[in-house]
Scaffold this active site. Structure first.
Site, PDB file in Angstrom:
ATOM      1  N   GLY A  79       0.816  -1.213   0.000  1.00 15.53           N
ATOM      2  CA  GLY A  79       0.000   0.000   0.000  1.00 15.53           C
ATOM      3  C   GLY A  79       0.848   1.261   0.000  1.00 15.53           C
ATOM      4  CG  LEU A 110      -0.952   1.793  -3.811  1.00 17.36           C
ATOM      5  CD1 LEU A 110      -2.222   1.456  -4.591  1.00 17.36           C
ATOM      6  CD2 LEU A 110       0.067   0.665  -3.918  1.00 17.36           C
ATOM      7  CG  HIS A 111       5.231   5.303  -4.738  1.00 14.03           C
ATOM      8  ND1 HIS A 111       5.907   4.739  -5.798  1.00 14.03           N
ATOM      9  CD2 HIS A 111       5.624   4.603  -3.640  1.00 14.03           C
ATOM     10  CE1 HIS A 111       6.686   3.774  -5.372  1.00 14.03           C
ATOM     11  NE2 HIS A 111       6.527   3.659  -4.058  1.00 14.03           N
ATOM     12  CG  HIS A 143       3.219   0.988  -5.701  1.00 19.91           C
ATOM     13  ND1 HIS A 143       3.324   1.954  -4.734  1.00 19.91           N
ATOM     14  CD2 HIS A 143       3.782  -0.126  -5.197  1.00 19.91           C
ATOM     15  CE1 HIS A 143       3.930   1.436  -3.676  1.00 19.91           C
ATOM     16  NE2 HIS A 143       4.225   0.187  -3.922  1.00 19.91           N
ATOM     17  N   GLY A 184       9.358  -3.909  -8.502  1.00 25.41           N
ATOM     18  CA  GLY A 184      10.235  -2.795  -8.860  1.00 25.41           C
ATOM     19  C   GLY A 184      11.702  -3.140  -8.642  1.00 25.41           C
ATOM     20  CD  GLU A 185      15.298  -2.973 -13.024  1.00 23.29           C
ATOM     21  OE1 GLU A 185      15.824  -1.836 -13.093  1.00 23.29           O
ATOM     22  OE2 GLU A 185      15.354  -3.808 -13.945  1.00 23.29           O
ATOM     23  CE  LYS A 186      11.975   1.939  -3.356  1.00 19.35           C
ATOM     24  NZ  LYS A 186      12.436   1.394  -2.054  1.00 19.35           N
ATOM     25  CB  SER A 228       5.612   3.745   0.828  1.00 20.39           C
ATOM     26  OG  SER A 228       5.155   3.026  -0.289  1.00 20.39           O
TER      27      SER A 228
END
Ligand code: PAF
Length: 254
Positions: free
Chosen positions: A31, A33-34, A37, A147-149, A186
Site C-alpha cells: 500500500g 501507493l505512488h 507502483h 520494482g527494481e528499487k 512510500s
C-alpha cells in the site's frame, strides 16, 4: 474494481476467469501507493487480460516493530488510486487470511538473503519470501511485477520462483524517480523538506562515485548514516538512514 477480503472469494473469481481463458498479472504491494507502483500496474494492464493488486502490510518482514507501526497506511486513498488506474481486482487480506499457520511455515534462503539488506535486517527476507510465495500461489497469475528499487528482493524472488518450479513469470520494472533523482518510495513521505533535499544526493552519489568506498565517504559527508554501499549483480547498491527513515537505491554499473 472488485475488492476481496477473503482468500477463498478471490480463488473462486480466479477459477471463473481461468475458465474464460483470461490471463492475469499481479502486483503485490504494502500500500501507500505512488507512481512507481502505478508504472507496474500500467505494464500489467498492457500485458494481461486482468490485473490484480494486493495490499498487505506484512508484519513478518519488519525486523523492527517501530518501523512496522509507523509504516504509512492510507487504504482509502489507495483504493481510489486503484479504481482510477483501471485495475480489475484488489485483495485486502488480514493477518489471519495470510497466516492461518501463524508463520509456522517459512521460506528461507541461506545465502544471498544474508547479504546487503539481509545483513542489517535479520529475518527480513524470510518474511518477504514467505509472503510472496503465499501471494503468488493465491493469485495464480501468469505474471508478477516487482520494482527494481528493491533489487535484492527482486533477485531473491526470481530465484525462489525458479527453485520451487513456480508457474509464474517474475518481471522486474525500472525504478521511478523524482526529478531530483530520488527513488520513489512510500517511506519518502516521512522525510522533512530539508531531508528530502539531502535524500536526492543519495542517487547522485551512488551514480557518480568512482567506487563504493568513494560513495560511502561522500554520503557520510552529506550526513547519511550508512548501512552499506556494495557492488553486486552488475550494480552498485546502497542503504542509508536519514533520521528515522531508511532509504535504499541501486544503479547499474557502466
Ligand atoms: O516490496 C514490497 O512492497 C514488499 O516487500 C512485498 C513484495 C509486497 C512483500 O510484502
Amino acid at each position: 474494481m472488485d475488492i476481496f477480503f477473503k482468500v477463498q472469494h478471490w480463488r473462486n473469481q480466479r477459477k471463473a476467469d481461468r475458465i474464460e481463458g483470461l490471463s492475469l498479472g499481479m502486483i503485490p504491494t504494502m500500500g501507500a501507493l505512488h507512481r512507481g507502483h502505478l508504472s507496474l500496474i500500467e505494464r500489467s494492464l498492457r500485458e494481461n487480460d486482468r490485473t490484480i493488486v494486493s495490499i498487505f502490510v506484512n508484519p513478518t518482514q519488519f525486523d523492527n516493530p517501530d518501523d512496522f507501526s509507523k509504516y504509512p497506511i492510507q487504504v482509502e486513498t489507495d483504493i481510489e488510486t486503484l479504481r482510477i488506474s483501471g485495475v480489475h481486482y484488489l485483495v485486502l487480506p488480514d493477518y489471519e487470511e495470510i497466516y492461518p499457520d501463524n508463520f509456522r511455515y517459512q521460506v528461507i534462503e541461506n545465502e544471498e538473503s544474508h547479504l546487503l539488506c539481509g545483513a542489517h535486517r535479520p529475518g527480513h527476507f524470510n518474511g518477504v519470501l514467505t509472503v510472496v510465495m503465499k501471494l503468488l500461489h493465491l493469485a495464480d497469475a501468469e505474471r508478477a511485477y516487482f520494482g527494481e528499487k528493491d533489487y535484492q528482493q527482486l533477485q531473491l524472488i526470481s530465484d525462489m520462483v525458479k527453485a520451487f518450479f513456480m508457474n509464474v513469470e517474475v518481471i522486474g520494472c525500472p525504478t521511478l524517480r523524482e526529478e531530483s533523482g530520488l527513488a520513489m518510495s512510500s517511506r519518502n513521505q516521512h522525510l522533512s523538506p530539508i531531508q528530502l533535499e539531502m535524500a536526492s544526493q543519495f542517487n547522485q552519489i551512488l551514480r557518480s562515485a568512482a567506487s563504493s568506498e568513494e560513495a560511502t565517504n561522500a554520503l557520510r559527508q552529506v550526513g547519511f548514516r550508512i548501512d552499506y554501499v556494495e557492488e553486486r549483480w552488475g550494480r552498485r547498491l546502497g542503504a542509508v538512514h536519514l533520521g528515522n527513515v531508511r532509504l535504499i537505491d541501486n544503479v547499474e554499473l557502466k
